[in-house]
Design an enzyme around this catalytic site. Structure first.
Site, short mmCIF file in Angstrom:
data_model
loop_
_atom_site.label_atom_id
_atom_site.label_comp_id
_atom_site.label_asym_id
_atom_site.label_seq_id
_atom_site.Cartn_x
_atom_site.Cartn_y
_atom_site.Cartn_z
N SER A 1 -7.85 -6.14 70.12
CA SER A 1 -8.71 -4.68 70.32
C SER A 1 -8.38 -4.00 71.14
CB SER A 1 -10.05 -5.52 70.72
OG SER A 1 -9.82 -6.20 72.16
N LYS B 1 -8.49 -0.25 79.59
CA LYS B 1 -9.51 -0.45 78.36
C LYS B 1 -10.84 -0.07 78.87
CE LYS B 1 -10.21 -3.88 74.92
NZ LYS B 1 -9.48 -5.23 74.59
N SER C 1 -5.81 -9.85 71.68
CA SER C 1 -6.08 -8.44 71.88
C SER C 1 -4.92 -7.61 72.76
CB SER C 1 -7.43 -8.36 72.52
OG SER C 1 -8.44 -8.63 71.34
#
Lengths: 477, 490
Positions: free
Chosen positions: B154, B79, B178
């Site tokens: 997310s 990420k 997330s």
């Protein structure tokens, strides 16, 4: 109307740990800008703090030495504000659970003893420095100081005069130096004081509105800032206006304080517990260990010097107020075993030279053992006192070894009567006017003739012998 | 079978057996990215050259017997809120425009040490704030199961990349769901480990007391292997737990396992398909010898407000360092220092980030601290106690991951409160610092994946992963693949 002043102090002390509070960068003063920094103290994204345990140890030491209670369960909090010298835009500090609370430091001003209460001592990190470049009209940031560990020592509003403030700061500085937690160099910013000051009519029990003065960096400036702010507040009140609670910056060059912009005053620091650090628990054993390892503190040392050596309180006060003077004293005493004489030399020559050369006690470099040797040389009649003072000046500036210096420059005291006799006769022959005056009963002339003899003897003669021979020869006339 | 359809461990095994070279695997992954990513937008940065160079290095390490991890040579992505030295790290924000970290995060370093070939950085909600991966400066991520739908957030890019076979596994971060919610929406497996298990050093903070890094993969075995590689004490993270890196072998036995279903997780907003599939999953586990019992956890109703207060408060402080001065975006024109801050932050941050910074600054402001932040901390403690009580009776809790399957793109952001409420199943796990595992458990009537959330006691990752593994041994939901679209065809 008469007014009295009420003051409290916030003192920031940089701790002399080797590394910073949350990373392993050096805390050394100076260095090229931004060379003592890493991703942690420069607040790069994603970094986390790890507490330097030495900081906790130093804080406990300071708390014990200032009679504080040590908080057993400690936490850090974030103080949020934007400023370019603070790269994370928050300072990791302690708001809710400061490490030390409820202590006191005892001071004495003009023979009056007073106890100044310490509200709290907390640990925090220092910010960087902004340097304005007038040539390029820009401001540059140096993060070297970011993350240097600080203690903030907050007093209660117990001061009523500038003298008390100075006495407290002197004592606090001595304690911090004795326990080796800070070098307390005000000129390098490792000891900084903010003064909270308010005035009120004598007899009133309510506190007036206070102002905070920041940016004061010497004891003398603090005394001036207090006097200046006190006068300003009284004037404001007498004009029928109100003192505004604000932060003011003391400009020592102009001898005046001015209010910082209201935006700078309008902080809401949005404190909350630092989530990146875990609470620190301090054990009873840890506190005990610190207690047992503390050196003799100024108060105790002072009492011992008076009792043990019979030294005057005034002298002892001055010597024990500085760890470095104490070092000189103890080392010289160890050599000559004459505390009284060492104390006299420190109060006289050492402090005179220090003031003449603008040297702070911590910056004195001569080997104090040599002072002990010099005292022995005077006592043994090897040099006279005046020559010894000259030798000391060389010791102070160039750290010379006294005996070697005396031999090299042929400064030994002249004890030979025949040499002295020759000089005395010469002086009597060359000063017939003075001899006439002496015959007329003017004894003062003796001193002049004595001086002339010493001059010809280049100051090295034993004054007692010169006096004796001179009087003998005068009697013969 | 296409190389990219393999699981990470299948590929790792073939690499160790010299049946497939690391370069081949890397090229295959890069090809898939090339074909599909213009459609799904999983990546912010693809490091093609570096990955190919790295593949050679790793191959050498394997050939010399230095890299023996089952993950050695397996191409993966992380990420874009994980710092990698010298590689653009943006948090999907304009604010971090051009920012290249000077150090590598611990979790990524651990994987590098195990022989990861890093393909690039995955897309996400700006600063990990969001549940849809639509707030990225680099555009919305699309769900491989339906390009009109969000992948969740997310860590939407990390989840979609695994689902779209653009990476063999990925790292995400989970502050309020997330990792888990996008894993559920994308039909893959994801683990949010216990707080303090994986070092946060180098994870760009959203909410420090809730953030945790975790793996996303095609199945429990992959996720367990990555978890073992990234977990362990790190002296650079004070909140990292002092315990050795986990070592265990997965067991597919759930006999006697006590599973509790907290009914409060399945509220009125839960879609019937989701509810049905969760209960079917429970039946499957029951059939394998676990006991199932329903119970109430009424404290859950406080979880969302408490979560948003704590997360926003910490975020408001954590994101203060982006001031336009040191790195990242700086406004072109400004009057003075205050205006420099104001302009840079106004222009650099997106709407959702600004909203959360303002909420956070408000709840921490003097006079409101006790009413909001302090209360929220009390709720956090209460939540932890509620879970403690639950784990006195059950080994594992079984819940939906989200009340619905993936919503359509563009339908969520206009009503942030409604979006916050959809986090009901996940945020309490972060408040209590517990581990949560999501495994696919079926599809809704529109063919969208549904994820089953298993919640474990603190440090009970092994129990959790065994349960998920047992479930996958007896089901094939995790083997289903979307019908891929390629950007080029479209």
């Amino acid at each position: 109307m008469d007014f009295e002043t009420v003051m409290g102090l916030e003192v920031h002390v940089e701790l002399s740990t080797k590394t910073k509070i949350f990373c392993s960068c050096t805390t050394e003063f100076g260095g090229d800008p931004n060379t003592h920094v890493c991703e942690i103290c420069s607040g790069m994204p994603g970094v986390l703090p790890v507490l330097n345990e030495q900081v906790v140890e130093f804080a406990i030491r300071t708390g014990v030495a200032t009679n504080c209670e040590i908080t057993r369960y400690n936490k850090f909090d974030r103080k949020n504000y934007f400023y370019p010298d603070l790269p994370k835009a928050y300072q990791t500090s302690q708001l809710y659970l400061p490490i030390c609370q409820n202590g006191h430091i005892d001071i004495e001003v003009n023979g009056v003893k007073k106890s100044i209460r310490i509200k709290e001592i907390h640990m925090e990190e220092d910010a960087g420095k902004l340097i304005h470049d007038p040539w390029d009209d820009c401001t540059l940031v140096d993060y070297n100081r970011c993350g240097v560990p600080l203690l903030e020592i907050v007093s209660e509003p117990d001061f009523s005069s500038g003298e008390e403030v100075i006495a407290y700061l002197t004592k606090l500085k001595a304690i911090l130096q004795y326990i080796d937690v800070s070098d307390c160099k005000m000129e390098q910013g490792s000891l900084r004081a903010d003064v909270n000051l308010s005035v009120r009519p004598v007899g009133s029990t309510e506190l007036g509105t206070r102002t905070e003065m920041k940016n004061i960096n010497s004891f003398k400036a603090i005394a001036r800032a207090i006097e200046g702010e006190r006068a300003r507040q009284i004037e404001v009140i007498q004009e029928g206006k109100k003192v505004i609670q604000e932060t003011r910056r003391w400009d020592d060059n102009k001898g005046a304080s001015y209010a910082m912009r209201s935006k700078e005053n309008a902080h809401d620091y949005r404190y909350f517990p630092e989530p990146d650090l875990v609470p620190i628990e301090i054990s009873e054993e840890w506190i005990e260990r610190v207690k047992n390892s503390l050196p003799e503190l100024p108060e105790a040392k002072k009492a011992r010097y008076i009792a043990e050596f019979g030294l005057p309180e005034y002298d002892v006060d001055i010597i024990t107020s500085s760890k470095d003077l104490v070092k000189i004293f103890e080392r010289a005493c160890a050599v000559c075993e004459n505390a009284k004489e060492v104390s006299n030399w420190i109060m006289g020559e050492v402090l005179r030279m220090a003031s003449e050369t603008n040297t702070l006690p911590e910056d004195i470099t001569f080997d104090a053992a040599n002072l002990g040797k010099l005292i022995l040389l005077v006592k043994g009649g090897v040099v006279n006192r005046n020559t010894a003072k000259e030798v000391f000046e060389k010791m102070f500036t160039d750290n010379v070894e006294p005996e070697q210096n005396i031999n090299e420059h042929n400064l030994k005291m002249v004890n030979d009567d025949s040499v002295v006799l020759e000089v005395v006769k010469k002086v009597i022959d060359e000063n017939p006017n003075s001899i006439t005056q002496w015959k007329d009963g003017n004894d003062k002339v003796e001193k002049f003739l004595m001086g002339q003899c010493m001059k010809l003897l280049k100051g090295k003669a034993n004054p007692a012998i010169v006096t004796k021979v001179l009087l003998e020869e005068l009697q013969k006339i | 079978m296409d190389l990219c359809q393999m699981t990470a461990l299948e590929l790792g095994k073939k690499i160790q057996a010299k049946e497939i070279s690391v370069a081949e695997a890397t090229k295959a992954a890069l090809d898939t990215i090339e074909q599909r990513d213009s459609e799904y937008n999983c990546y912010i940065t693809v490091c093609k050259e570096e990955a190919l160079k790295r593949a050679e290095e790793v191959q050498k390490g394997i050939d010399e017997g230095k890299l023996t991890s089952p993950l050695a040579g397996v191409p993966a992505a992380v990420k874009d809120n994980l710092c990698v030295k010298g590689m653009n790290t943006s948090c999907a924000s304009k604010m971090l425009d051009g920012f290249k970290p000077i150090y590598t995060s611990k979790a990524v370093q651990n994987l590098m040490d195990a022989g990861m070939v890093l393909l690039g950085k995955t897309n996400m909600d700006e600063f990990a704030m969001g549940s849809t991966s639509e707030t990225s400066k680099f555009g919305a991520v699309k769900n491989p199961w339906d390009s009109n739908r969000v992948p969740g957030g997310s860590s939407g890019g990390s989840a979609a990349a695994v689902s779209a076979e653009e990476a063999f596994y990925t790292l995400g971060s989970d502050t309020g769901g997330s990792i888990r919610q996008p894993a559920s929406y994308c039909g893959i497996t994801g683990l949010k480990p216990t707080y303090g298990t994986v070092s946060r050093y180098g994870l760009i903070a959203y909410a420090s007391s809730l953030d945790q890094i975790g793996p996303l993969g095609k199945n429990v075995e992959d996720v367990a292997e990555v978890y073992k590689a990234i977990a362990g004490h790190d002296p650079k993270d004070s909140t990292s737990v002092k315990q050795a890196a986990p070592q265990f072998t997965l067991k597919d036995n759930v006999k006697g396992l006590r599973i509790g279903i907290p009914l409060d997780f399945i509220g009125e907003g839960t879609e019937p398909d989701v509810k049905a599939k969760i209960y079917e999953a429970a039946k499957i586990l029951e059939g394998m010898g676990a006991t199932i019992e329903e119970f109430h956890m009424s404290e859950l109703k406080y979880a969302i407000p408490a979560y948003y207060i704590i997360a926003c408060a910490e975020a408001s402080s954590n994101l203060s360092r982006y001031d336009g001065i040191k790195y990242g975006y700086c406004a072109d024109k400004y009057d003075d220092l205050t205006d420099l801050y104001f302009q840079s932050r106004t222009q650099g941050f997106g709407t959702e980030v600004k909203r959360r910074i303002m909420i956070g600054a408000f709840v921490l402001s003097s006079g409101y601290y006790d009413a909001y932040y302090k209360k929220a901390l009390q709720v956090k403690a209460l939540m932890k106690k509620a879970y403690d009580n639950a784990f006195a009776k059950y080994d594992v809790l079984l819940t939906p991951t989200a009340p619905t399957t993936a919503p359509e793109i563009g339908k969520s952001l206009s009503d942030p409160l409604k979006m916050y409420l959809s986090d009901i199943c996940t945020v309490s796990v972060n408040l209590a610092g517990l581990p949560g595992l999501v495994v696919p458990c079926g599809f809704d009537s529109q063919g969208l994946p549904i994820g089953l959330q298993l919640i474990g006691n603190a440090f009970a990752e092994e129990t959790l992963l065994n349960t998920g593994y047992a479930f996958q041994c007896n089901t094939s939901f995790h083997k289903q693949r979307p019908n891929f679209k390629t950007g080029k065809e479209a």
